[in-house]
Structures are given as C-alpha cells and as structure tokens.
Design a protein around this motif. Structure first.
Motif, PDB file in Angstrom:
ATOM      1  N   GLY A 115      42.356  49.217  47.631  1.00 52.98           N
ATOM      2  CA  GLY A 115      41.237  48.624  46.895  1.00 52.98           C
ATOM      3  C   GLY A 115      39.964  49.440  47.045  1.00 52.98           C
ATOM      4  N   ARG A 116      39.693  49.883  48.250  1.00 54.99           N
ATOM      5  CA  ARG A 116      38.487  50.684  48.491  1.00 54.99           C
ATOM      6  C   ARG A 116      38.527  51.999  47.729  1.00 54.99           C
ATOM      7  NH1 ARG A 116      37.911  52.566  54.506  1.00 54.99           N
ATOM      8  NH2 ARG A 116      39.628  53.835  53.721  1.00 54.99           N
TER       9      ARG A 116
ATOM     10  N   MET B 206      36.878  48.643  39.536  1.00 49.95           N
ATOM     11  CA  MET B 206      36.649  47.469  40.365  1.00 49.95           C
ATOM     12  C   MET B 206      37.610  46.328  40.052  1.00 49.95           C
ATOM     13  SD  MET B 206      34.801  46.848  42.931  1.00 49.95           S
ATOM     14  CE  MET B 206      34.863  45.423  44.012  1.00 49.95           C
ATOM     15  N   ASP B 207      37.997  46.180  38.804  1.00 45.84           N
ATOM     16  CA  ASP B 207      38.929  45.098  38.474  1.00 45.84           C
ATOM     17  C   ASP B 207      40.251  45.289  39.212  1.00 45.84           C
ATOM     18  OD1 ASP B 207      37.112  43.881  36.844  1.00 45.84           O
ATOM     19  OD2 ASP B 207      37.894  44.739  34.978  1.00 45.84           O
TER      20      ASP B 207
ATOM     21  N   ASN C  76      39.769  44.721  43.005  1.00 41.09           N
ATOM     22  CA  ASN C  76      39.730  43.313  43.416  1.00 41.09           C
ATOM     23  C   ASN C  76      41.118  42.710  43.534  1.00 41.09           C
ATOM     24  OD1 ASN C  76      37.090  42.415  44.018  1.00 41.09           O
ATOM     25  ND2 ASN C  76      36.536  42.554  41.857  1.00 41.09           N
ATOM     26  N   GLN C  77      42.060  43.206  42.752  1.00 42.42           N
ATOM     27  CA  GLN C  77      43.433  42.712  42.891  1.00 42.42           C
ATOM     28  C   GLN C  77      43.964  43.029  44.278  1.00 42.42           C
ATOM     29  OE1 GLN C  77      45.951  44.081  39.672  1.00 42.42           O
ATOM     30  NE2 GLN C  77      44.355  43.715  38.147  1.00 42.42           N
ATOM     31  N   TYR C  78      43.689  44.243  44.758  1.00 44.15           N
ATOM     32  CA  TYR C  78      44.145  44.627  46.095  1.00 44.15           C
ATOM     33  C   TYR C  78      43.327  43.933  47.177  1.00 44.15           C
ATOM     34  CZ  TYR C  78      47.376  48.093  44.291  1.00 44.15           C
ATOM     35  OH  TYR C  78      48.433  48.709  43.653  1.00 44.15           O
ATOM     36  N   TYR C  79      42.027  43.769  46.937  1.00 49.26           N
ATOM     37  CA  TYR C  79      41.212  43.038  47.904  1.00 49.26           C
ATOM     38  C   TYR C  79      41.692  41.590  48.039  1.00 49.26           C
ATOM     39  CZ  TYR C  79      37.719  46.821  47.944  1.00 49.26           C
ATOM     40  OH  TYR C  79      37.061  48.021  48.102  1.00 49.26           O
ATOM     41  N   ASN C  80      41.999  40.973  46.902  1.00 46.15           N
ATOM     42  CA  ASN C  80      42.503  39.595  46.956  1.00 46.15           C
ATOM     43  C   ASN C  80      43.819  39.519  47.712  1.00 46.15           C
ATOM     44  OD1 ASN C  80      40.322  38.623  45.483  1.00 46.15           O
ATOM     45  ND2 ASN C  80      41.364  38.789  43.512  1.00 46.15           N
TER      46      ASN C  80
ATOM     47  N   GLN D  52      33.809  42.743  48.525  1.00 52.19           N
ATOM     48  CA  GLN D  52      33.685  41.857  47.367  1.00 52.19           C
ATOM     49  C   GLN D  52      32.326  41.153  47.308  1.00 52.19           C
ATOM     50  OE1 GLN D  52      37.445  39.562  48.077  1.00 52.19           O
ATOM     51  NE2 GLN D  52      38.003  40.337  46.050  1.00 52.19           N
ATOM     52  N   ARG D  53      31.463  41.529  48.237  1.00 51.46           N
ATOM     53  CA  ARG D  53      30.096  40.975  48.305  1.00 51.46           C
ATOM     54  C   ARG D  53      30.081  39.470  48.545  1.00 51.46           C
ATOM     55  NH1 ARG D  53      26.959  44.522  43.562  1.00 51.46           N
ATOM     56  NH2 ARG D  53      27.672  46.562  44.341  1.00 51.46           N
TER      57      ARG D  53
END
Length: 226
Positions: A39-40, A48-49, A52-56, A86-87
């Motif tokens: 994700g980073r 970013m979209d 965010n999938q990987y961050y989630n 993700q702030r």
C-alpha cells in the motif's frame, strides 16, 4: 534390503512431512506488514485508491491478530502505521493507547502517535511523544523524522532557536529532504541569521531546483545580507 529401504523412506516421511505442511501454512498466512508495504509503495506512485485496498487488508489482518492475541505488539504497530497512512489520526491514538497499555516501551508506537498528535494539532502531546522517542531511541529508524516534527512544533510556537536546533539535528541525521532544509532556512531567516539561512536554502535547492519557496527565501536572505 528392501525392508531396510522401506523403513528409511517411512522415517524420512515422518520427519519431513510436518515440515512441508508447516511451510505451506506459513506461506498461506496473511501478512499485514506485506500488505502495508505494498500500500505504501502504491501511495508513493499516487495510486491511492489501490493503496487503500492494501491498507484496509493490513488493518483487517491486524485486528484479527489482536482479537486472537491481544498482546501481539507487532499487530498494534502495523495497525497504527496503516491508520496513519490513511490519515485516521484519532484511530491511531486509540489503538496506540491500547498497545502502550500492554507494553509502554514500544517506541515504534510512541513515534507514530507523536505524528498523529501533530496532525490533530495536539502539539504538546506530540512534543512529549517525540522527545520521549529521541531520548529513548537516539539511533532509532525514525529519529530524524522525530526531530523534524519537534522542529515543526517549535516553529509553529515561534520558538525559532529551538526549532533551528531540532531541524539541524534532523538534516544531520538525514540530509536528503529539501523540505527539511527549507524549514531550517526559514527559521534562521526569521531570527536574522541570514548567512546560515542562505546555506540552508541553497541545500534545499540543490535537492529540488524547482522549490519556489526556497528560491524566494534565498533571494530575500541574499538581499537582506547585503
């Protein structure tokens, strides 16, 4: 002879069977840190979209790990890193507090919370976290970043000499950020230390020749020093 060979084969299977099975289990196990890093990397490429999938996914894995083992500090750490990207700064504080109640000396979380406090405009809390980090882990991976945030807080509080010291330490530890050199130049300019300000602005422009604010600061400082 055949019986001897068969016995050897059976022993070999008994020994190696569980090893192969365990390896397969480890390979299939969800890896929160891997998802976070992917994700980073995507975020660094302005995707970013996808990031965010990987961050989630990283956050989901961490929460699952914590539900099964509430003492897993690596899970709290990766979770706070993920929420930070993700702030979701309030969530960083909430989960960071939970982790520190288990191990108050996990300085990875201390530093991450310091950044979250900063973005929530809780500067005194941020300063305490960052000072605790640099005092406890002077050679830590995020020490230069912590000193930069300390400089930012002092700059916003108009404590320019203290900000100078913090920024100077940050660029000494990691001289590769044009922003950090620009900030150092700006606080030096604010107190009239124009020759050192010029040096800092020049370093910023060496790293980023298109840095408009640094170029303007350099011009002002040069005019003021003549």
């Amino acid at each position: 002879m055949r019986l001897h060979t068969a016995l050897i084969c059976m022993i070999f299977l008994l020994i190696t069977g569980p090893v192969f099975s365990q390896t397969g289990q480890n390979a299939a196990r969800p890896d929160a840190l891997r998802s976070y890093r992917i994700g980073r990397d995507l975020e660094a490429r302005d995707r970013m979209d996808e990031a965010n999938q990987y961050y989630n996914e990283a956050a989901r894995i961490c929460l699952d790990e914590i539900s099964r083992n509430s003492g897993n500090m690596d899970s709290y750490t990766v979770l706070t890193w993920t929420l930070q990207r993700q702030r979701k700064y309030s969530d960083v504080i909430n989960w960071g507090d939970r982790g520190l109640r288990i191990n108050g000396n996990d300085y990875r979380i201390v530093e991450t919370m310091g950044e979250a406090y900063f973005y929530l405009d809780r500067y005194e809390d941020s300063l305490r976290s960052m000072q605790r980090y640099v005092n406890s882990v002077p050679q830590g991976e995020r020490t230069s970043v912590a000193y930069f945030f300390i400089g930012e807080i002092f700059r916003l509080q108009r404590k320019f000499y203290r900000a100078d010291i913090a920024y100077t330490t940050a660029v000494r530890l990691d001289p590769g950020s044009a922003l950090w050199w620009y900030r150092l130049g700006s606080v030096r300019e604010s107190v009239g230390d124009l020759s050192p300000a010029i040096e800092a602005y020049e370093r910023a422009l060496r790293l980023n020749p298109n840095y408009r604010e640094a170029s303007e600061g350099l011009e002002r400082s040069r005019r003021g020093s003549t």
